[in-house]
Enzyme design. Structure first.
Site, PDB file in Angstrom:
ATOM      1  CG  HIS A 118      -1.832   1.203   1.241  1.00  0.00           C
ATOM      2  ND1 HIS A 118      -2.950   1.291   0.432  1.00  0.00           N
ATOM      3  CD2 HIS A 118      -1.772   2.363   1.923  1.00  0.00           C
ATOM      4  CE1 HIS A 118      -3.533   2.456   0.637  1.00  0.00           C
ATOM      5  NE2 HIS A 118      -2.841   3.118   1.540  1.00  0.00           N
ATOM      6  CE  LYS A 184     -18.380  10.764  20.296  1.00  0.00           C
ATOM      7  NZ  LYS A 184     -19.358  11.490  19.472  1.00  0.00           N
ATOM      8  CG  ASP A 210      -8.839   0.324  -3.622  1.00  0.00           C
ATOM      9  OD1 ASP A 210      -7.713   0.829  -3.694  1.00  0.00           O
ATOM     10  OD2 ASP A 210      -9.688   0.678  -2.779  1.00  0.00           O
ATOM     11  CB  THR A 218     -13.504   1.825  -0.592  1.00  0.00           C
ATOM     12  OG1 THR A 218     -13.009   2.396   0.618  1.00  0.00           O
ATOM     13  CG2 THR A 218     -12.923   2.545  -1.786  1.00  0.00           C
TER      14      THR A 218
HETATM   15  C1  R5P Z   1      -7.224   2.885   1.134  1.00  0.00           C
HETATM   16  O1  R5P Z   1      -6.421   3.766   1.005  1.00  0.00           O
HETATM   17  C2  R5P Z   1      -7.145   1.588   0.387  1.00  0.00           C
HETATM   18  O2  R5P Z   1      -6.541   1.723  -0.847  1.00  0.00           O
HETATM   19  C3  R5P Z   1      -8.518   0.984   0.236  1.00  0.00           C
HETATM   20  O3  R5P Z   1      -9.315   1.845  -0.569  1.00  0.00           O
HETATM   21  C4  R5P Z   1      -9.187   0.800   1.556  1.00  0.00           C
HETATM   22  O4  R5P Z   1      -8.320   0.220   2.488  1.00  0.00           O
HETATM   23  C5  R5P Z   1     -10.419  -0.063   1.399  1.00  0.00           C
HETATM   24  O5  R5P Z   1     -11.014  -0.173   2.659  1.00  0.00           O
HETATM   25  P1  R5P Z   1     -12.534  -0.505   2.817  1.00  0.00           P
HETATM   26  O6  R5P Z   1     -12.796  -1.759   2.034  1.00  0.00           O
HETATM   27  O7  R5P Z   1     -12.712  -0.724   4.291  1.00  0.00           O
HETATM   28  O8  R5P Z   1     -13.314   0.652   2.323  1.00  0.00           O
END
Ligand code: R5P
Length: 281
Positions: A118, A184, A210, A218
């Site tokens: 990442h 929270k 992603d 996301t």
């Molecule tokens: C964030 O910067 C990563 O690239 C992903 O977009 C993120 O970790 C996805 O997380 P989630 O599935 O909880 O939205």
């Protein structure tokens, strides 16, 4: 010389013992550690799920291997946990990603081989936290697979600007995602406040890509945008799929979804084995 932890058994036959004592403490034994003396040694392990225990077990395995005085130790970890925590946003936080890399380097890992890390955001060789890292991207394979599923041309998009590097070389665009403050309670989680898409997706097949799908918020928000824009088909993909809570069921219900097997899952459709076989012949 290869040492393989049981967490890697879907790819190579394990020869490292990892167990738990009745109280939960980790037990690790590398029975053939001495065979690594004077050799280039590779330790294959997954550090997710149960990342904290897996990290400690890896430290124990590295100690056992190091005691036999190998020429070098390369650690192969398909998904590197803590890789999203490479920045300090608030006073009193720490860069967990850097600390993990420092620990692995200090414990004898001369190099780490990992996938779609990442904080690195591109393929290549890097040094971070004193650890040499070879970062391999599965992006091309994922896009190839998505084209195969779509059976033709696809519009490629990332759900936020942080993942723009995955789509910029293939003419893709990025949505804009804004997260709020921590919610929270005991979970360190920031909800998505808004996500905007400017691309025209009317009647198109769209791949949303992603680096990881964690809680799925996301991807689910991105799918909502793309469907709202009139896309005819939506495919969601990432290198790493955690699929926390009920996110896999929700994503399956909203379109096609697949990931690689850096973290094995029911929708792992891109394998890291050929890449690893090529690297460590
Ligand atoms: C964030 O910067 C990563 O690239 C992903 O977009 C993120 O970790 C996805 O997380 P989630 O599935 O909880 O939205």
């Amino acid at each position: 010389m290869r040492f393989v932890c049981p967490s890697f058994s879907d790819i190579y036959a394990p020869n490292v013992e990892v167990k738990n004592f009745p109280d939960g403490d980790s037990y690790v034994r590398v029975p053939d550690a001495k065979e690594g003396a004077g050799k280039d040694v590779f330790l294959f392990t997954r550090l997710y799920p149960n990342q904290d225990a897996s990290i400690f077990q890896t430290i124990l395995a590295l100690r056992a291997i190091k005691a036999a005085k190998p020429k070098s130790i390369t650690l192969v970890v398909p998904y590197l946990p803590y890789s999203r925590q490479d920045k300090v946003f608030k006073d009193g936080e720490v860069k967990s990603a850097e600390i993990l890399c420092e620990i692995l380097a200090r414990e004898g890992a001369g190099k780490l081989v990992t996938f779609d890390c990442h904080f690195l955001k591109k393929e290549g060789e890097f040094t971070y936290g004193g650890l040499k890292i070879k970062n391999i991207s599965l992006n091309k394979k994922i896009i190839e697979k998505a084209r195969e599923i779509a059976g033709g041309e696809i519009e490629i998009m990332s759900p936020d600007e942080g993942a723009n590097y995955l789509v910029s070389d293939v003419g893709g665009t990025s949505m804009k995602k804004v997260r709020g403050d921590y919610v929270k309670g005991n979970e360190a989680y920031r909800e998505i406040k808004e996500m905007k898409m400017s691309a025209d997706v009317l009647g198109k097949s769209v791949l949303i890509i992603d680096d990881m799908i964690s809680t799925g918020s996301t991807m689910l928000k991105a799918v909502e945008n793309v469907k709202g824009g009139g896309a005819k088909k939506v495919i969601c993909a990432a290198a790493h799929g955690f699929f926390l809570k009920d996110s896999l069921a929700k994503l399956n219900a909203s379109g096609e979804v697949f990931v690689s097997d850096t973290i094995p899952s029911p929708v792992s459709a891109v394998s890291i084995k050929p890449v690893l076989d090529g690297l460590f012949k």
